[in-house]
Design a protein around this motif. Structure first.
Motif, PDB file in Angstrom:
ATOM      1  N   ILE A 135      -3.862 -13.475  -4.818  1.00 42.55           N
ATOM      2  CA  ILE A 135      -5.040 -12.834  -4.234  1.00 42.55           C
ATOM      3  C   ILE A 135      -4.923 -11.320  -4.408  1.00 42.55           C
ATOM      4  CG2 ILE A 135      -6.322 -12.422  -2.096  1.00 42.55           C
ATOM      5  CD1 ILE A 135      -5.445 -15.208  -1.189  1.00 42.55           C
ATOM      6  N   ILE A 136      -6.020 -10.690  -4.859  1.00 41.88           N
ATOM      7  CA  ILE A 136      -6.052  -9.253  -5.116  1.00 41.88           C
ATOM      8  C   ILE A 136      -6.999  -8.592  -4.116  1.00 41.88           C
ATOM      9  CG2 ILE A 136      -6.563  -7.468  -6.834  1.00 41.88           C
ATOM     10  CD1 ILE A 136      -4.382  -9.356  -7.762  1.00 41.88           C
ATOM     11  N   ILE A 137      -6.508  -7.563  -3.413  1.00 42.46           N
ATOM     12  CA  ILE A 137      -7.349  -6.763  -2.524  1.00 42.46           C
ATOM     13  C   ILE A 137      -7.098  -5.306  -2.888  1.00 42.46           C
ATOM     14  CG2 ILE A 137      -7.782  -6.052  -0.138  1.00 42.46           C
ATOM     15  CD1 ILE A 137      -6.942  -8.815   0.764  1.00 42.46           C
ATOM     16  N   ASP A 138      -8.172  -4.558  -3.149  1.00 38.86           N
ATOM     17  CA  ASP A 138      -8.101  -3.157  -3.535  1.00 38.86           C
ATOM     18  C   ASP A 138      -7.128  -2.947  -4.702  1.00 38.86           C
ATOM     19  OD1 ASP A 138      -9.922  -2.360  -1.574  1.00 38.86           O
ATOM     20  OD2 ASP A 138      -8.323  -2.135  -0.067  1.00 38.86           O
ATOM     21  N   GLY A 139      -7.125  -3.858  -5.660  1.00 39.19           N
ATOM     22  CA  GLY A 139      -6.295  -3.720  -6.839  1.00 39.19           C
ATOM     23  C   GLY A 139      -4.835  -4.043  -6.622  1.00 39.19           C
ATOM     24  N   LYS A 140      -4.479  -4.596  -5.456  1.00 34.96           N
ATOM     25  CA  LYS A 140      -3.084  -4.895  -5.164  1.00 34.96           C
ATOM     26  C   LYS A 140      -2.944  -6.383  -4.828  1.00 34.96           C
ATOM     27  CE  LYS A 140      -2.147  -0.337  -3.268  1.00 34.96           C
ATOM     28  NZ  LYS A 140      -1.614   0.354  -4.375  1.00 34.96           N
ATOM     29  N   ILE A 141      -1.851  -7.003  -5.249  1.00 38.17           N
ATOM     30  CA  ILE A 141      -1.572  -8.404  -4.931  1.00 38.17           C
ATOM     31  C   ILE A 141      -1.139  -8.472  -3.471  1.00 38.17           C
ATOM     32  CG2 ILE A 141      -0.082 -10.371  -5.388  1.00 38.17           C
ATOM     33  CD1 ILE A 141       0.105  -9.479  -8.274  1.00 38.17           C
ATOM     34  N   ASN A 198       0.818  -1.204   0.000  1.00 38.82           N
ATOM     35  CA  ASN A 198       0.000   0.000   0.000  1.00 38.82           C
ATOM     36  C   ASN A 198       0.855   1.258   0.000  1.00 38.82           C
ATOM     37  OD1 ASN A 198      -2.411  -1.423  -0.070  1.00 38.82           O
ATOM     38  ND2 ASN A 198      -2.562  -1.516   2.151  1.00 38.82           N
ATOM     39  N   ALA A 199       1.965   1.251   0.724  1.00 38.82           N
ATOM     40  CA  ALA A 199       2.823   2.435   0.813  1.00 38.82           C
ATOM     41  C   ALA A 199       3.568   2.671  -0.492  1.00 38.82           C
ATOM     42  CB  ALA A 199       3.831   2.273   1.956  1.00 38.82           C
ATOM     43  N   GLY A 200       3.890   1.606  -1.199  1.00 38.45           N
ATOM     44  CA  GLY A 200       4.669   1.742  -2.419  1.00 38.45           C
ATOM     45  C   GLY A 200       3.865   2.248  -3.592  1.00 38.45           C
ATOM     46  N   GLY A 201       2.551   2.149  -3.522  1.00 39.39           N
ATOM     47  CA  GLY A 201       1.709   2.589  -4.641  1.00 39.39           C
ATOM     48  C   GLY A 201       2.079   1.879  -5.918  1.00 39.39           C
ATOM     49  N   GLY A 202       2.335   2.641  -6.985  1.00 41.73           N
ATOM     50  CA  GLY A 202       2.699   2.061  -8.265  1.00 41.73           C
ATOM     51  C   GLY A 202       4.080   1.433  -8.253  1.00 41.73           C
ATOM     52  N   ALA A 203       4.971   1.913  -7.369  1.00 43.79           N
ATOM     53  CA  ALA A 203       6.328   1.378  -7.330  1.00 43.79           C
ATOM     54  C   ALA A 203       6.344  -0.079  -6.915  1.00 43.79           C
ATOM     55  CB  ALA A 203       7.180   2.208  -6.374  1.00 43.79           C
ATOM     56  N   ALA A 204       5.355  -0.471  -6.123  1.00 43.29           N
ATOM     57  CA  ALA A 204       5.307  -1.865  -5.689  1.00 43.29           C
ATOM     58  C   ALA A 204       5.053  -2.786  -6.864  1.00 43.29           C
ATOM     59  CB  ALA A 204       4.218  -2.053  -4.637  1.00 43.29           C
ATOM     60  N   TRP A 205       4.442  -2.253  -7.920  1.00 42.73           N
ATOM     61  CA  TRP A 205       4.115  -3.071  -9.082  1.00 42.73           C
ATOM     62  C   TRP A 205       5.242  -3.067 -10.105  1.00 42.73           C
ATOM     63  CZ3 TRP A 205       0.137  -6.244  -8.964  1.00 42.73           C
ATOM     64  CH2 TRP A 205      -0.845  -6.004  -8.019  1.00 42.73           C
ATOM     65  N   ALA A 206       6.226  -2.193  -9.935  1.00 36.55           N
ATOM     66  CA  ALA A 206       7.267  -2.036 -10.953  1.00 36.55           C
ATOM     67  C   ALA A 206       8.042  -3.325 -11.171  1.00 36.55           C
ATOM     68  CB  ALA A 206       8.210  -0.910 -10.562  1.00 36.55           C
ATOM     69  N   GLY A 207       8.216  -4.125 -10.114  1.00 35.46           N
ATOM     70  CA  GLY A 207       8.994  -5.343 -10.253  1.00 35.46           C
ATOM     71  C   GLY A 207       8.222  -6.484 -10.875  1.00 35.46           C
ATOM     72  N   PHE A 208       6.921  -6.357 -11.018  1.00 40.04           N
ATOM     73  CA  PHE A 208       6.108  -7.430 -11.579  1.00 40.04           C
ATOM     74  C   PHE A 208       6.001  -7.234 -13.082  1.00 40.04           C
ATOM     75  CE2 PHE A 208       4.447  -7.140  -7.221  1.00 40.04           C
ATOM     76  CZ  PHE A 208       4.695  -8.443  -6.823  1.00 40.04           C
ATOM     77  N   ALA A 209       6.370  -8.268 -13.805  1.00 34.79           N
ATOM     78  CA  ALA A 209       6.267  -8.193 -15.265  1.00 34.79           C
ATOM     79  C   ALA A 209       5.171  -9.150 -15.699  1.00 34.79           C
ATOM     80  CB  ALA A 209       7.596  -8.553 -15.910  1.00 34.79           C
ATOM     81  N   ASN A 210       3.930  -8.686 -15.588  1.00 34.46           N
ATOM     82  CA  ASN A 210       2.823  -9.499 -16.096  1.00 34.46           C
ATOM     83  C   ASN A 210       2.021  -8.655 -17.069  1.00 34.46           C
ATOM     84  OD1 ASN A 210       1.146  -7.868 -14.550  1.00 34.46           O
ATOM     85  ND2 ASN A 210       1.067  -9.308 -12.853  1.00 34.46           N
ATOM     86  N   ALA A 211       1.236  -9.295 -17.857  1.00 27.45           N
ATOM     87  CA  ALA A 211       0.517  -8.596 -18.929  1.00 27.45           C
ATOM     88  C   ALA A 211      -0.399  -7.517 -18.384  1.00 27.45           C
ATOM     89  CB  ALA A 211      -0.273  -9.603 -19.762  1.00 27.45           C
TER      90      ALA A 211
END
Length: 136
Positions: free
Chosen positions: A128-134, A87-100
């Motif tokens: 598992i996804i909660i509030d749009g985050k894994i 939650n704190a990382g926002g979009g940065a938390a997703w930067a390491g994930f390379a999925n479609a």
């Protein structure tokens, strides 16, 4: 600094252990096979006695209870830390994930998620996804 008597008191248990170990080794070297089997039988009788078996059972139960409660607390704490980092990382938390669905730092799109019979939303890889985050 410790006094000489304090140092001697601390190491007294170690010296007693080593003396006992040495005495046991010396006796074992001088014992015949019959005497050794007698000692083994005596040790087995003690190990299988009712009081030792009860103590072993009680200890195992207490250990299982502690591990169960502390393990659950640890898992909860780890899950909370992971959620707060995501939650704190926002979009940065997703930067390491390379999925479609998550390319470019965005959470997966709704077309790549599904909701199972228990109401849990998962992405196409089963996360598992909660509030749009894994979260798991």
């Amino acid at each position: 600094m410790q006094s000489f008597s304090e140092v001697c008191a601390m190491s007294e248990g170690k010296w007693l252990f080593l003396a006992g170990l040495g005495a046991g080794a010396a006796l074992a070297l001088r014992m015949s096979e019959k005497q050794i089997s007698s000692v083994k039988g005596f040790a087995a009788k003690i190990a299988n006695s009712e009081s030792v078996t009860d103590a072993r059972r009680v200890t195992a139960e207490k250990l299982n209870d502690v591990l169960r409660t502390q393990g659950a607390k640890l898992i909860d704490k780890l899950a909370e830390n992971l959620k707060s980092q995501l939650n704190a990382g926002g979009g940065a938390a997703w930067a390491g994930f390379a999925n479609a669905g998550g390319a470019g730092g965005n959470p997966p799109e709704s077309s790549t998620t599904s909701t199972d019979k228990d109401g849990v939303t998962r992405d196409k890889d089963g996360h598992i996804i909660i509030d749009g985050k894994i979260v798991a």
